[in-house]
Write a protein that holds these residues in place. Structure first.
Motif, PDB file in Angstrom:
ATOM      1  N   VAL A 162      10.336  -4.117  -2.581  1.00 35.16           N
ATOM      2  CA  VAL A 162       8.883  -3.992  -2.620  1.00 35.16           C
ATOM      3  C   VAL A 162       8.478  -2.691  -1.924  1.00 35.16           C
ATOM      4  O   VAL A 162       9.102  -2.282  -0.954  1.00 35.16           O
ATOM      5  CB  VAL A 162       8.208  -5.227  -1.959  1.00 35.16           C
ATOM      6  CG1 VAL A 162       8.555  -5.334  -0.500  1.00 35.16           C
ATOM      7  CG2 VAL A 162       6.716  -5.229  -2.153  1.00 35.16           C
ATOM      8  N   ILE A 163       7.464  -2.029  -2.474  1.00 36.64           N
ATOM      9  CA  ILE A 163       6.871  -0.859  -1.827  1.00 36.64           C
ATOM     10  C   ILE A 163       5.569  -1.316  -1.189  1.00 36.64           C
ATOM     11  O   ILE A 163       4.767  -2.032  -1.814  1.00 36.64           O
ATOM     12  CB  ILE A 163       6.618   0.280  -2.846  1.00 36.64           C
ATOM     13  CG1 ILE A 163       7.965   0.857  -3.306  1.00 36.64           C
ATOM     14  CG2 ILE A 163       5.736   1.380  -2.237  1.00 36.64           C
ATOM     15  CD1 ILE A 163       7.842   1.923  -4.381  1.00 36.64           C
ATOM     16  N   ASN A 164       5.353  -0.945   0.059  1.00 30.80           N
ATOM     17  CA  ASN A 164       4.112  -1.249   0.769  1.00 30.80           C
ATOM     18  C   ASN A 164       3.167  -0.075   0.556  1.00 30.80           C
ATOM     19  O   ASN A 164       3.604   1.073   0.531  1.00 30.80           O
ATOM     20  CB  ASN A 164       4.374  -1.387   2.273  1.00 30.80           C
ATOM     21  CG  ASN A 164       5.531  -2.308   2.571  1.00 30.80           C
ATOM     22  OD1 ASN A 164       5.561  -3.442   2.150  1.00 30.80           O
ATOM     23  ND2 ASN A 164       6.517  -1.792   3.296  1.00 30.80           N
ATOM     24  N   PHE A 165       1.859  -0.361   0.424  1.00 31.46           N
ATOM     25  CA  PHE A 165       0.935   0.760   0.285  1.00 31.46           C
ATOM     26  C   PHE A 165      -0.384   0.506   0.991  1.00 31.46           C
ATOM     27  O   PHE A 165      -0.792  -0.642   1.201  1.00 31.46           O
ATOM     28  CB  PHE A 165       0.690   1.119  -1.186  1.00 31.46           C
ATOM     29  CG  PHE A 165      -0.118   0.133  -1.966  1.00 31.46           C
ATOM     30  CD1 PHE A 165      -1.507   0.168  -1.946  1.00 31.46           C
ATOM     31  CD2 PHE A 165       0.513  -0.827  -2.742  1.00 31.46           C
ATOM     32  CE1 PHE A 165      -2.250  -0.746  -2.669  1.00 31.46           C
ATOM     33  CE2 PHE A 165      -0.222  -1.735  -3.474  1.00 31.46           C
ATOM     34  CZ  PHE A 165      -1.603  -1.700  -3.438  1.00 31.46           C
ATOM     35  N   THR A 166      -1.036   1.621   1.363  1.00 21.97           N
ATOM     36  CA  THR A 166      -2.413   1.601   1.861  1.00 21.97           C
ATOM     37  C   THR A 166      -3.154   2.755   1.202  1.00 21.97           C
ATOM     38  O   THR A 166      -2.591   3.833   1.015  1.00 21.97           O
ATOM     39  CB  THR A 166      -2.500   1.762   3.397  1.00 21.97           C
ATOM     40  OG1 THR A 166      -1.874   2.983   3.775  1.00 21.97           O
ATOM     41  CG2 THR A 166      -1.848   0.590   4.118  1.00 21.97           C
ATOM     42  N   PHE A 167      -4.389   2.500   0.812  1.00 21.79           N
ATOM     43  CA  PHE A 167      -5.291   3.516   0.277  1.00 21.79           C
ATOM     44  C   PHE A 167      -6.514   3.507   1.189  1.00 21.79           C
ATOM     45  O   PHE A 167      -7.129   2.454   1.373  1.00 21.79           O
ATOM     46  CB  PHE A 167      -5.766   3.176  -1.146  1.00 21.79           C
ATOM     47  CG  PHE A 167      -4.695   3.127  -2.216  1.00 21.79           C
ATOM     48  CD1 PHE A 167      -3.373   3.435  -1.971  1.00 21.79           C
ATOM     49  CD2 PHE A 167      -5.049   2.771  -3.504  1.00 21.79           C
ATOM     50  CE1 PHE A 167      -2.411   3.386  -2.977  1.00 21.79           C
ATOM     51  CE2 PHE A 167      -4.099   2.716  -4.521  1.00 21.79           C
ATOM     52  CZ  PHE A 167      -2.782   3.026  -4.257  1.00 21.79           C
ATOM     53  N   ASN A 168      -6.884   4.655   1.750  1.00 22.40           N
ATOM     54  CA  ASN A 168      -8.044   4.763   2.636  1.00 22.40           C
ATOM     55  C   ASN A 168      -8.966   5.859   2.133  1.00 22.40           C
ATOM     56  O   ASN A 168      -8.586   7.035   2.130  1.00 22.40           O
ATOM     57  CB  ASN A 168      -7.595   5.085   4.068  1.00 22.40           C
ATOM     58  CG  ASN A 168      -6.785   3.957   4.666  1.00 22.40           C
ATOM     59  OD1 ASN A 168      -7.287   2.864   4.833  1.00 22.40           O
ATOM     60  ND2 ASN A 168      -5.520   4.225   4.960  1.00 22.40           N
ATOM     61  N   ALA A 169     -10.177   5.472   1.722  1.00 24.35           N
ATOM     62  CA  ALA A 169     -11.147   6.418   1.173  1.00 24.35           C
ATOM     63  C   ALA A 169     -12.262   6.685   2.188  1.00 24.35           C
ATOM     64  O   ALA A 169     -12.680   5.782   2.922  1.00 24.35           O
ATOM     65  CB  ALA A 169     -11.745   5.867  -0.124  1.00 24.35           C
ATOM     66  N   PHE A 170     -12.733   7.939   2.175  1.00 23.46           N
ATOM     67  CA  PHE A 170     -13.789   8.383   3.085  1.00 23.46           C
ATOM     68  C   PHE A 170     -14.849   9.141   2.297  1.00 23.46           C
ATOM     69  O   PHE A 170     -14.523   9.822   1.316  1.00 23.46           O
ATOM     70  CB  PHE A 170     -13.207   9.311   4.161  1.00 23.46           C
ATOM     71  CG  PHE A 170     -12.123   8.658   4.967  1.00 23.46           C
ATOM     72  CD1 PHE A 170     -12.429   7.977   6.123  1.00 23.46           C
ATOM     73  CD2 PHE A 170     -10.800   8.707   4.546  1.00 23.46           C
ATOM     74  CE1 PHE A 170     -11.426   7.355   6.868  1.00 23.46           C
ATOM     75  CE2 PHE A 170      -9.792   8.094   5.273  1.00 23.46           C
ATOM     76  CZ  PHE A 170     -10.108   7.411   6.433  1.00 23.46           C
TER      77      PHE A 170
END
Length: 169
Positions: A56-64
């Protein structure tokens, strides 16, 4: 639990076809967001794709917000591949109270995903998201590109977001 910093873990064999995603990506210019029910906006975003050796690949997306730099949207989750196929699944939780499963195909260095399940908190703001589609691709210039389309209770599926990124680590 993460591995100690001085120990590297090999990418699980089931995910080798997705190794091009790994690392941190930052938008190289503001992305564009629009939808008929909201005012158009520009945003920046940081993506992180990592692994701990599991399939499994872990991911985070953070938008500003591009101008104010205030946090906007966050997504985190996991990417899985169906063994022996090019089928990919994203399991995503969003800070807006939306949870979804997107499934699709990996073709070369392009992911084409469609929501299979969308759930939300009981007090989610209307209109409710009903469907999401996403295309993530590694372009020939080395930049990552993402387009997200969305359908709600009162709007058909249409492009909502578009942004490109450069690898920062």
């Amino acid at each position: 639990m993460a591995c100690p910093a001085n120990q590297t873990v090999e990418l699980n064999q089931a995910l080798l076809a997705l190794d091009w995603l790994l690392g941190t990506w930052e938008s190289d210019e503001p992305g564009e967001g629009n939808f008929p029910t909201i005012k158009p906006f520009h945003y920046t975003e940081t993506l992180n794709f990592s692994h701990v050796g599991q399939p499994v690949i872990n991911f985070t997306f953070n938008a500003f917000h591009a101008e104010t730099k205030r946090p906007m949207h966050r997504e985190c989750g996991f990417i899985r591949m169906q063994p022996g196929t090019n089928r990919v699944a994203f399991i995503i939780a969003q800070n807006s109270g939306l949870v979804e499963i997107e499934e699709g195909d990996l073709t070369g260095q392009q992911l084409n995903l469609q929501s299979q399940a969308v759930a939300r908190t009981s007090f989610a703001r209307e209109p409710h998201v009903q469907k999401i589609s996403r295309v993530i691709q590694l372009r020939s210039d080395g930049r990552l590109e993402q387009s997200v389309s969305m359908a709600t209770d009162n709007q058909p599926l249409m492009q909502h977001l578009h942004i490109t990124y450069r690898r920062s680590s």
